[in-house]
Design a protein around this motif. Structure first.
Motif, PDB file in Angstrom:
ATOM      1  N   ILE A  43       0.858  -1.177   0.000  1.00 27.80           N
ATOM      2  CA  ILE A  43       0.000   0.000   0.000  1.00 27.80           C
ATOM      3  C   ILE A  43       0.901   1.237   0.000  1.00 27.80           C
ATOM      4  O   ILE A  43       1.673   1.449   0.935  1.00 27.80           O
ATOM      5  N   GLU A  44       0.829   2.036  -1.070  1.00 29.96           N
ATOM      6  CA  GLU A  44       1.717   3.194  -1.192  1.00 29.96           C
ATOM      7  C   GLU A  44       1.049   4.494  -0.763  1.00 29.96           C
ATOM      8  O   GLU A  44       1.718   5.405  -0.281  1.00 29.96           O
ATOM      9  N   TYR A  45      -0.240   4.618  -0.985  1.00 32.09           N
ATOM     10  CA  TYR A  45      -0.970   5.811  -0.569  1.00 32.09           C
ATOM     11  C   TYR A  45      -2.144   5.378   0.292  1.00 32.09           C
ATOM     12  O   TYR A  45      -2.848   4.425  -0.039  1.00 32.09           O
ATOM     13  N   TYR A  46      -2.345   6.090   1.386  1.00 31.36           N
ATOM     14  CA  TYR A  46      -3.519   5.833   2.218  1.00 31.36           C
ATOM     15  C   TYR A  46      -4.615   6.814   1.814  1.00 31.36           C
ATOM     16  O   TYR A  46      -4.416   8.025   1.835  1.00 31.36           O
ATOM     17  N   ILE A  47      -5.776   6.272   1.421  1.00 35.91           N
ATOM     18  CA  ILE A  47      -6.869   7.101   0.911  1.00 35.91           C
ATOM     19  C   ILE A  47      -8.056   6.971   1.856  1.00 35.91           C
ATOM     20  O   ILE A  47      -8.614   5.883   2.018  1.00 35.91           O
ATOM     21  N   ASP A  48      -8.422   8.075   2.468  1.00 37.58           N
ATOM     22  CA  ASP A  48      -9.589   8.073   3.356  1.00 37.58           C
ATOM     23  C   ASP A  48     -10.835   7.674   2.571  1.00 37.58           C
ATOM     24  O   ASP A  48     -11.068   8.155   1.468  1.00 37.58           O
ATOM     25  N   GLY A  49     -11.618   6.787   3.151  1.00 37.15           N
ATOM     26  CA  GLY A  49     -12.851   6.369   2.500  1.00 37.15           C
ATOM     27  C   GLY A  49     -12.689   5.181   1.579  1.00 37.15           C
ATOM     28  O   GLY A  49     -13.652   4.738   0.957  1.00 37.15           O
TER      29      GLY A  49
END
Length: 580
Positions: free
Chosen positions: A360-366
């Protein structure tokens, strides 16, 4: 205005406003002359004024805003916009830059030579300069930050050498070469911290720490290109690797097998995620660290470099209720970032978006994000089966690696889900035979595939040193031939007056001529004529070419050349990336 006039202005203001009497001023002036110190420094040292008070006085005298830089740390990149010798000579520093505006602090705002030198530099680089008054001590604090990275490592070298060195192999080298060859030993926690911080400051995407026979080297990948930054003495290599293993909670006693780990850190207020990969070599281990600035957020498609036409095509296809969208390109071409940008666009309270990534490279809310773990049997195929039981609307599978995953992706698309995934192919059309090679049924693939995208990352020209260039006639002829098939409206979107540019190199871009990266892309919409070709496996080149022409297809190379003509990048960079 020369130095004596500057002092006259100061004296006149102080005496006229009864801020000091003439006896004290004369005593401070004599002390300044005898000690070769600035008058300001003497006045401050003798506690006649505070730094802020004297800065306010200079601000009023010379009608320039004052600024307090006592808590300010300027990056080396910003400081180096003004060469160190110029800064020292004129007691001036650039402490901030936003777009083409630079903020310059002057100890002596009446020094017309300083103004002339900085104005000349600003004209060359297209800057707009705002001048500020700063204290002599603020200047010295910032001036010390020139080359502070090397100084930090150099001071750490001595204690590390005492602790770890068996033999000094650089004693016979000149002093400068000794530093370049041995810059790097601090007690180990310090050196690892400095290596990581320097990578973050330099916007490196990866750090490579590689063992060698006579020395180890540290290389940074900046804008897709590796640069050697440090050379570590061999006696430090294993200790540095061990320190990184400790930080990443990896096994210190395991040196025969690869290991992967993660370090979360905060550097200069940024949340930094470091992905660690340790690989056994002949007599030691190599470490590669992926640097992810998780506080930066996910950029938009436009910010990534996609043209308006391409953004419109992507948005049209991602709004479809079901189907499969594939993104292709080599490792490091920005595929994951593009997919995360799309998911950020799609996320809403009404949709269940689930991803399966490695890592997982970017954490995206939602967005529900899951990471595969092959060591415990959690593969892309296993994860995708589980996700289909999670009532998803939109699924992102990090990569299609085998026939089982390919089959599941197609099945997910057929059962009413929108599925995004990636493949390693050289161009957009190459994804079709690649999927068929992985046992995907052509008639199913043709019915469910909506869009195939291919992309590369190219370095953007540095805006501070970009210059127009004239290309050789043979190259211009080759470019004209390549652009002959590009739709006229696509060309006109970028530029009506095509020119080519190159980067001269400056302090702002570390003399590379480039700063940052952007996407070049090709997008292939799977319309009815292409569906017929895919389902029949009749890959007739003429039929494919006709289908491409019908949808006004722009190839990777063509998109790159058009963006070079608009000044975004150089033609040399396009040729390097496309290897043509």
């Amino acid at each position: 205005m020369n130095e004596s006039n500057y002092l006259s202005k100061i004296k006149e203001y102080l005496l006229t406003n009864h801020l000091i009497d003439e006896v004290k001023f004369r005593a401070a002036q004599v002390k300044s002359e005898r000690s070769a110190r600035d008058l300001e420094e003497v006045l401050l040292d003798d506690k006649l004024f505070s730094e802020r008070e004297f800065n306010d006085i200079k601000s009023k005298i010379f009608n320039l805003p004052g600024v307090d830089l006592s808590e300010r740390e300027a990056s080396t990149k910003i400081l180096n916009l003004l060469p160190q010798k110029v800064a020292d000579n004129y007691q001036a520093v650039i402490f901030e830059k936003q777009d083409n505006k630079v903020k310059v602090g002057l100890v002596n705002p009446a020094n017309f030579l300083a103004h002339d030198a900085i104005d000349f530099l600003a004209k060359q680089n297209g800057w707009q300069v705002d001048y500020y008054v700063i204290s002599v001590y603020d200047f010295r604090r910032l001036f010390k930050q020139y080359g502070s990275y090397k100084k930090e490592l150099s001071s750490a070298l001595e204690s590390a050498e005492e602790k770890f060195a068996v033999k000094d192999t650089t004693a016979d080298l000149p002093a400068g070469e000794q530093f370049d060859e041995r810059v790097k030993t601090a007690p180990v926690a310090k050196i690892v911290s400095v290596i990581i911080r320097h990578a973050v400051d330099g916007k490196a995407s990866d750090i490579h720490i590689e063992p060698g026979r006579t020395e180890s080297r540290v290389r940074y990948r900046v804008d897709g290109v590796l640069h050697t930054s440090l050379n570590l003495p061999t006696y430090l290599h294993n200790t540095v690797v061990s320190r990184i293993k400790v930080m990443a909670n990896l096994r210190l006693d395991e040196t025969r097998l690869p290991q992967d780990g993660r370090i979360r850190s905060q550097i200069d207020g940024k949340n930094i995620d470091l992905r660690i990969s340790v690989l056994p070599m002949l007599n030691s281990e190599k470490v590669v660290i992926r640097v992810l600035d998780t506080s930066a957020g996910v950029p938009s498609l436009k910010a990534l470099g996609f043209s308006d036409q391409h953004v419109a095509i992507i948005e049209r296809n991602i709004k479809k209720p079901f189907g499969v969208i594939l993104l292709t390109g080599p490792t490091g071409s920005g595929k994951t970032t593009t997919l995360c940008s799309v998911l950020t666009t799609l996320k809403s309270e009404a949709s269940n978006i689930t991803t399966l990534e490695d890592p997982i490279e970017y954490y995206i809310d939602g967005v529900n994000q899951s990471q595969v773990n092959p060591e415990v049997g959690f593969t892309f195929a296993d994860g995708l089966r589980a996700i289909l039981r999670q009532d998803p609307n939109i699924i992102m599978v990090g990569e299609i690696r085998d026939s089982e995953t390919a089959e599941l992706v197609i099945h997910a698309g057929l059962t009413g889900h929108m599925v995004f995934s990636t493949l390693h192919t050289n161009n957009a059309w190459g994804a079709i035979p690649r999927m068929i090679d992985m046992k995907a049924e052509p008639f199913l693939l043709s019915s469910i595939l909506n869009l195939v995208m291919a992309q590369r990352l190219v370095r953007k020209l540095c805006p501070d040193c970009r210059q127009e260039e004239t290309l050789p006639p043979a190259l211009l002829e080759k470019i004209a031939k390549e652009l002959a098939g590009v739709p006229q409206e696509y060309l006109e979107t970028f530029t009506k007056n095509p020119k080519f540019f190159h980067g001269k190199g400056c302090a702002s871009c570390n003399n590379t001529g480039y700063s940052g990266r952007a996407v070049i892309a090709e997008l292939l919409e799977i319309e009815q004529d292409l569906r017929d070709i895919i389902s029949k496996e009749n890959f007739d080149s003429q039929a494919i070419e006709a289908a491409f022409k019908k949808q006004k297809y722009v190839s990777l190379l063509q998109d790159g050349i058009v963006k070079a003509m608009s000044g975004l990048t150089s033609i040399d960079e396009i040729m390097r990336v496309m290897q043509t």
